[in-house]
Design a protein around this motif. Structure first.
Motif, PDB file in Angstrom:
ATOM      1  N   LEU A   1       0.705  -1.252  -0.091  1.00 43.01           N
ATOM      2  CA  LEU A   1      -0.049   0.210   0.163  1.00 43.01           C
ATOM      3  C   LEU A   1       0.846   1.219  -0.104  1.00 43.01           C
ATOM      4  O   LEU A   1       0.556   2.158  -0.713  1.00 43.01           O
ATOM      5  CB  LEU A   1      -0.971  -0.129   1.322  1.00 43.01           C
ATOM      6  CG  LEU A   1      -1.988   1.274   1.377  1.00 43.01           C
ATOM      7  CD1 LEU A   1      -2.905   1.116   0.275  1.00 43.01           C
ATOM      8  CD2 LEU A   1      -2.743   1.236   2.816  1.00 43.01           C
ATOM      9  N   GLU A   2       1.935   1.270   0.627  1.00 42.35           N
ATOM     10  CA  GLU A   2       2.996   2.374   0.869  1.00 42.35           C
ATOM     11  C   GLU A   2       3.479   2.700  -0.520  1.00 42.35           C
ATOM     12  O   GLU A   2       3.381   3.750  -1.079  1.00 42.35           O
ATOM     13  CB  GLU A   2       3.884   2.138   1.712  1.00 42.35           C
ATOM     14  CG  GLU A   2       4.817   3.170   1.763  1.00 42.35           C
ATOM     15  CD  GLU A   2       6.249   2.714   2.948  1.00 42.35           C
ATOM     16  OE1 GLU A   2       7.427   3.162   2.941  1.00 42.35           O
ATOM     17  OE2 GLU A   2       5.874   2.219   3.896  1.00 42.35           O
ATOM     18  N   ASN A   3       3.900   1.796  -1.134  1.00 42.47           N
ATOM     19  CA  ASN A   3       4.496   1.669  -2.566  1.00 42.47           C
ATOM     20  C   ASN A   3       3.466   2.416  -3.604  1.00 42.47           C
ATOM     21  O   ASN A   3       3.739   2.984  -4.402  1.00 42.47           O
ATOM     22  CB  ASN A   3       5.158   0.416  -2.972  1.00 42.47           C
ATOM     23  CG  ASN A   3       6.326   0.043  -2.104  1.00 42.47           C
ATOM     24  OD1 ASN A   3       6.869   1.151  -1.435  1.00 42.47           O
ATOM     25  ND2 ASN A   3       6.556  -1.209  -2.259  1.00 42.47           N
ATOM     26  N   PHE A   4       2.197   1.844  -3.586  1.00 39.71           N
ATOM     27  CA  PHE A   4       1.259   2.203  -4.394  1.00 39.71           C
ATOM     28  C   PHE A   4       1.044   3.540  -4.157  1.00 39.71           C
ATOM     29  O   PHE A   4       0.578   4.284  -5.130  1.00 39.71           O
ATOM     30  CB  PHE A   4      -0.180   1.286  -4.177  1.00 39.71           C
ATOM     31  CG  PHE A   4      -0.791   1.253  -5.373  1.00 39.71           C
ATOM     32  CD1 PHE A   4      -0.807  -0.030  -5.925  1.00 39.71           C
ATOM     33  CD2 PHE A   4      -1.802   2.116  -5.729  1.00 39.71           C
ATOM     34  CE1 PHE A   4      -1.714  -0.101  -7.158  1.00 39.71           C
ATOM     35  CE2 PHE A   4      -2.543   1.910  -6.882  1.00 39.71           C
ATOM     36  CZ  PHE A   4      -2.726   0.680  -7.536  1.00 39.71           C
ATOM     37  N   TRP A   5       0.781   4.257  -3.072  1.00 41.76           N
ATOM     38  CA  TRP A   5       0.651   5.497  -2.893  1.00 41.76           C
ATOM     39  C   TRP A   5       1.984   6.317  -3.243  1.00 41.76           C
ATOM     40  O   TRP A   5       1.501   7.423  -3.647  1.00 41.76           O
ATOM     41  CB  TRP A   5       0.123   5.726  -1.391  1.00 41.76           C
ATOM     42  CG  TRP A   5      -1.351   5.428  -1.160  1.00 41.76           C
ATOM     43  CD1 TRP A   5      -1.843   4.288  -1.457  1.00 41.76           C
ATOM     44  CD2 TRP A   5      -2.411   6.500  -0.880  1.00 41.76           C
ATOM     45  NE1 TRP A   5      -3.322   4.419  -1.156  1.00 41.76           N
ATOM     46  CE2 TRP A   5      -3.465   5.498  -0.638  1.00 41.76           C
ATOM     47  CE3 TRP A   5      -2.347   7.873  -0.339  1.00 41.76           C
ATOM     48  CZ2 TRP A   5      -4.822   6.325  -0.426  1.00 41.76           C
ATOM     49  CZ3 TRP A   5      -3.464   8.397   0.017  1.00 41.76           C
ATOM     50  CH2 TRP A   5      -4.624   7.768  -0.176  1.00 41.76           C
ATOM     51  N   LEU A   6       3.047   5.739  -3.071  1.00 42.15           N
ATOM     52  CA  LEU A   6       4.050   6.760  -3.578  1.00 42.15           C
ATOM     53  C   LEU A   6       4.016   6.860  -5.002  1.00 42.15           C
ATOM     54  O   LEU A   6       4.261   8.175  -5.468  1.00 42.15           O
ATOM     55  CB  LEU A   6       5.368   5.837  -3.026  1.00 42.15           C
ATOM     56  CG  LEU A   6       6.643   6.479  -3.406  1.00 42.15           C
ATOM     57  CD1 LEU A   6       7.059   7.764  -2.999  1.00 42.15           C
ATOM     58  CD2 LEU A   6       7.932   5.600  -3.232  1.00 42.15           C
ATOM     59  N   GLY A   7       3.693   5.702  -5.854  1.00 40.79           N
ATOM     60  CA  GLY A   7       3.556   5.955  -7.336  1.00 40.79           C
ATOM     61  C   GLY A   7       2.603   6.782  -7.378  1.00 40.79           C
ATOM     62  O   GLY A   7       2.513   7.619  -8.637  1.00 40.79           O
ATOM     63  N   SER A   8       1.446   6.860  -6.680  1.00 41.77           N
ATOM     64  CA  SER A   8       0.242   7.919  -6.966  1.00 41.77           C
ATOM     65  C   SER A   8       0.642   9.119  -6.830  1.00 41.77           C
ATOM     66  O   SER A   8       0.120   9.890  -7.542  1.00 41.77           O
ATOM     67  CB  SER A   8      -0.909   7.342  -6.305  1.00 41.77           C
ATOM     68  OG  SER A   8      -1.509   6.054  -6.650  1.00 41.77           O
ATOM     69  N   SER A   9       1.529   9.156  -5.796  1.00 38.54           N
ATOM     70  CA  SER A   9       1.923  10.683  -5.426  1.00 38.54           C
ATOM     71  C   SER A   9       2.650  11.216  -6.566  1.00 38.54           C
ATOM     72  O   SER A   9       2.408  12.314  -6.708  1.00 38.54           O
ATOM     73  CB  SER A   9       2.621  10.715  -4.179  1.00 38.54           C
ATOM     74  OG  SER A   9       1.797  10.362  -3.102  1.00 38.54           O
ATOM     75  N   ILE A  10       3.579  10.442  -6.910  1.00 36.82           N
ATOM     76  CA  ILE A  10       4.616  10.942  -8.094  1.00 36.82           C
ATOM     77  C   ILE A  10       3.565  11.300  -9.309  1.00 36.82           C
ATOM     78  O   ILE A  10       3.791  12.291 -10.111  1.00 36.82           O
ATOM     79  CB  ILE A  10       5.560   9.956  -8.250  1.00 36.82           C
ATOM     80  CG1 ILE A  10       6.417   9.776  -7.097  1.00 36.82           C
ATOM     81  CG2 ILE A  10       6.472  10.273  -9.532  1.00 36.82           C
ATOM     82  CD1 ILE A  10       7.628   8.584  -7.353  1.00 36.82           C
ATOM     83  N   ALA A  11       2.743  10.198  -9.670  1.00 35.21           N
ATOM     84  CA  ALA A  11       1.878  10.195 -10.726  1.00 35.21           C
ATOM     85  C   ALA A  11       1.067  11.661 -10.783  1.00 35.21           C
ATOM     86  O   ALA A  11       0.637  12.194 -11.859  1.00 35.21           O
ATOM     87  CB  ALA A  11       0.947   9.326 -10.975  1.00 35.21           C
ATOM     88  N   ALA A  12       0.496  12.109  -9.676  1.00 33.58           N
ATOM     89  CA  ALA A  12      -0.169  13.226  -9.501  1.00 33.58           C
ATOM     90  C   ALA A  12       0.777  14.509  -9.385  1.00 33.58           C
ATOM     91  O   ALA A  12       0.228  15.457  -9.882  1.00 33.58           O
ATOM     92  CB  ALA A  12      -1.202  13.258  -8.204  1.00 33.58           C
ATOM     93  N   GLY A  13       2.065  14.548  -8.830  1.00 32.05           N
ATOM     94  CA  GLY A  13       2.681  15.472  -8.665  1.00 32.05           C
ATOM     95  C   GLY A  13       3.374  16.183  -9.944  1.00 32.05           C
ATOM     96  O   GLY A  13       3.638  17.278  -9.897  1.00 32.05           O
TER      97      GLY A  13
END
Length: 408
Positions: free
Chosen positions: A372-384
């Motif tokens: 879950l942590e990695n998934f949200w990290l990727g989503s954060s980068i994808a939105a950033g």
């Protein structure tokens, strides 16, 4: 006075006011035949493009009554007679030979491609050597004749009959034409925040005073309006402008007096996006998604409690971004010109919304721990990344431009 506004991203409307005094005008005497012209003066309204044809042409006088135009056959005949008159005057009263007459008639009577072929067949110094005293060479070396005949390759003269004993008059006409899009620069293709349009303004050299006004479409501003002489084919503005207006305005107005009648002229309009509206909302929405995703990532990394949060509440908060994106990505009433500018902004908004959706999906699927942590990290980068892009668009659209008038 010429006013241009934009009906869509492909059509613009020209509204022209022509103020003239018949008694003070210089008339060109052309040959008349009993079956051709009425016994009245012909007023040239301007040069109109042969291809593509103009749309919704409407000519009216000061009282609002409709005025006629000559037919295409009569227009071609009048232009031919005027060219023959000018050629004879340029040659020092020497009659124009038959070859020259055939070429001039072909230029005014045919579409642009065939007219250009006729002119190049008659005069092409790069391919042929002309003997001393050649009429083609003598005529095309004269700047006035060369300007008129080359303009009539791509255009025709719109003519309306007027009474010879009338005085000062005001005529108004309007028509729609294609938006003269220039090839966009790479930066403009990516960021979609500016565009340059070049309008030929043949009337500038034929008028004592010529005014050009442009109205920017909704959600756009005019960044610069330039009136200048032009050179080349297609015409390009010269470095030194006759008049240039800088600023951020929904309307801009430039004018020139006694412009060089032997030169082509263009009006160059630079349009830029406004900060308010889509640009601002898209950036705020993407920023909201990025902040929420980054906060969730660090919460999960530090406490591991994200997976135990209220999935419905957190998912609803994240799915607010796609809802906002749907509102601003699909805008049925938006002006077509503004839609062209907003392409990059819309793509970035969709990417930020997609990142929020994927983060919500990870919660719904029950991801836990490091996954879950990695998934949200990727989503954060994808939105950033799209958020940074939208910030740049927002900043560039809001740059201050001081109002300044420059005269050449």
């Amino acid at each position: 006075m010429e006013n241009v506004d934009f009906l869509s991203d492909v059509l613009c409307r020209h509204r022209v006011s022509l103020d003239f005094d018949v008694q003070r005008a210089r008339a060109v005497q052309v040959a008349k035949r009993d079956d051709w012209l009425p016994d009245r003066l012909l007023l040239p309204l301007g040069l109109m493009a042969k291809d593509p044809p103009l749309l919704n042409f409407d000519l009216r006088d000061a009282s609002g009554e409709s005025r006629p135009l000559l037919t295409s056959q009569d227009t071609a005949e009048a232009a031919y007679q005027a060219l023959c008159y000018l050629a004879t005057k340029t040659l020092g009263r020497t009659p124009l030979d038959e070859e020259g007459k055939e070429v001039l008639r072909a230029i005014v009577s045919n579409p642009a491609d065939r007219a250009d072929e006729a002119l190049r067949g008659w005069y092409s110094p790069a391919d042929r050597t002309y003997p001393p005293g050649s009429q083609a060479s003598a005529l095309m070396m004269d700047p006035a004749f060369r300007l008129i005949v080359t303009e009539l390759v791509q255009n025709y003269i719109a003519l309306t009959p007027i009474e010879a004993d009338s005085g000062r008059q005001l005529l108004k006409y309007s028509y729609a034409s294609e938006v003269p899009w220039a090839a966009p620069r790479l930066r403009d293709r990516i960021f979609g925040t500016s565009a340059r349009l070049t309008f030929p303004v043949v009337a500038a050299g034929a008028s004592y005073s010529y005014h050009f006004e442009v109205a920017a479409p909704e959600n756009l501003d005019a960044r610069r309006l330039t009136l200048s002489e032009a050179e080349g084919d297609p015409p390009r503005p010269r470095a030194e402008a006759l008049m240039r207006i800088d600023g951020r305005r929904e309307h801009m107005h430039a004018h020139v007096h006694l412009a060089n009648r032997y030169s082509n002229h263009v009006a160059v309009v630079d349009l830029i996006s406004q900060r308010r509206g889509l640009v601002r909302s898209a950036w705020f929405g993407a920023l909201y998604a990025t902040v929420a995703l980054v906060a969730g990532y660090f919460w999960q990394r530090q406490t591991g409690r994200l997976e135990h949060a209220n999935v419905e509440a957190l998912g609803a908060a994240l799915l607010l971004v796609p809802g906002l994106a749907a509102v601003y990505v699909s805008r049925p009433g938006e002006h077509g010109m503004a839609a062209r500018f907003a392409f990059g902004t819309r793509v970035a908004t969709v990417l930020a919304a997609a990142a929020a959706v994927f983060a919500s999906i990870s919660l719904a699927l029950g991801f836990e721990g490091r996954a879950l942590e990695n998934f949200w990290l990727g989503s954060s980068i994808a939105a950033g990344l799209p958020t940074v892009f939208l910030w740049y668009v927002y900043w560039r659209a809001g740059k201050r431009v001081d109002y300044e008038v420059t005269r050449g």
